[in-house]
Design a protein around this motif. Structure first.
Motif, PDB file in Angstrom:
ATOM      1  N   VAL A 239       0.882  -1.174  -0.020  1.00 33.03           N
ATOM      2  CA  VAL A 239      -0.115   0.100   0.088  1.00 33.03           C
ATOM      3  C   VAL A 239       0.843   1.314  -0.029  1.00 33.03           C
ATOM      4  CG1 VAL A 239      -1.808   1.257   1.085  1.00 33.03           C
ATOM      5  CG2 VAL A 239      -1.741  -1.336   1.197  1.00 33.03           C
ATOM      6  N   HIS A 241       1.002   5.550  -0.290  1.00 30.65           N
ATOM      7  CA  HIS A 241       0.252   6.599   0.053  1.00 30.65           C
ATOM      8  C   HIS A 241       1.044   7.867   0.141  1.00 30.65           C
ATOM      9  CE1 HIS A 241      -4.506   7.101   0.536  1.00 30.65           C
ATOM     10  NE2 HIS A 241      -3.946   8.471   0.470  1.00 30.65           N
ATOM     11  N   GLY A 253      -4.908   5.092   3.035  1.00 27.93           N
ATOM     12  CA  GLY A 253      -3.985   4.062   2.788  1.00 27.93           C
ATOM     13  C   GLY A 253      -3.699   3.321   4.233  1.00 27.93           C
TER      14      GLY A 253
END
Length: 295
Positions: A239, A241, A253
């Motif tokens: 992930v 962000h 996120g």
């Protein structure tokens, strides 16, 4: 560039890199064509030996446009006010099915799927609905669909509403200026006006349709929270962000990383809702590292 007929619609796509490389599928975000994936970013992935496929989602770029009554301003305002009031001709899960149809067309069995913004939501839907097709998952500047996390920043929301409800631009120059301003509003401190102006011009040369972005927005608003389903994702997940993201706040996120077991979270202090040039190599490197976990 090429096109494929899937699910009764046409999807425009292109392919980069070695034919024998593992495939990375790039899924772009709301109202954004596939050409928004920076060339340098793609080169980092192809140099690492990957075959990169990118495409225009339905209702954007050169892919098919939905043939249905146009959403009204009232439809948009209701959808923004509450997801329970959002009605759409399709959902994010249908856009995920488009991507799977494209993979079938290409004869690709399993991929590393990378999505940005709405594309991250679609990538999550692919991992949820088609786990056997996903080697690894990367969700960039996105959220889980839980309205409590990853919302639009309070200061940016009035500007977005004004943009959505504005009258169509009267001239080409006005359209370009609006497009650049939209990127400026959401990008981080590395905003490059020359780059984004060229991107907006190229996008307008490919397609001037503006209704598709509204249809895609309604699809986002009408789609359910993915958090419970993400807990069952087993593909190695990264992930990414930006801490300066005003369009999808960083909590989106964080919530995504918390939802997917064993996922890794990479956050940048100098990244907004964009793919900043100084960070492209690092982001691509992290994607490659995650892909090797799922090789």
């Amino acid at each position: 560039m090429s096109s494929a007929t899937v699910n009764g619609i046409t999807i425009e796509y292109d392919v980069h890199g070695p034919d024998d490389g593992e495939t990375v599928l790039l899924v772009m975000g709301l109202a954004t064509q596939m050409i928004a994936w920076p060339s340098a970013f793609i080169e980092h992935l192809t140099d690492a030996g990957y075959r990169v496929v990118r495409f225009d989602n339905r209702d954007i770029g050169l892919s098919s446009k939905t043939q249905a009554p146009l959403p009204t301003r009232k439809d948009v305002m209701k959808a923004l006010a509450s997801s329970r009031l959002a009605h759409s001709d399709y959902l994010l899960s249908h856009m995920a099915a488009d991507a799977i149809g494209l993979l079938d067309h290409l004869g690709v069995d399993r991929v590393h799927v990378v999505g940005a913004s709405m594309g991250g939501m679609i990538a999550q839907e692919i991992a949820i609905g088609y786990p056997q097709r996903v080697r690894s998952l990367v969700s960039i500047m996105s959220n889980t669909g839980d309205r409590r996390h990853g919302r639009v920043g309070a200061k940016l929301l009035p500007q977005l509403r004004k943009t959505l409800l504005a009258a169509p631009p009267r001239t080409r120059e006005e359209a370009v200026d609006r497009g650049v301003l939209a990127w400026r509003q959401i990008a981080g401190p590395h905003f490059d006006e020359q780059y984004f102006r060229a991107l907006v011009v190229e996008s307008l040369e490919r397609s001037t349709d503006s209704i598709g972005s509204t249809r895609q927005l309604l699809a986002i608003q009408a789609s359910p929270d993915r958090t419970p389903a993400l807990r069952h994702v087993t593909a190695p997940t990264l992930v990414v962000h930006g801490l300066r993201d005003k369009l999808v706040l960083p909590s989106g996120g964080i919530a995504t990383a918390r939802a997917v077991p064993g996922s890794r979270l990479l956050m940048f202090p100098d990244m907004g809702h964009d793919l900043p040039t100084p960070r492209l190599a690092e982001i691509a490197g992290a994607i490659v590292e995650n892909a090797r976990r799922g090789a």
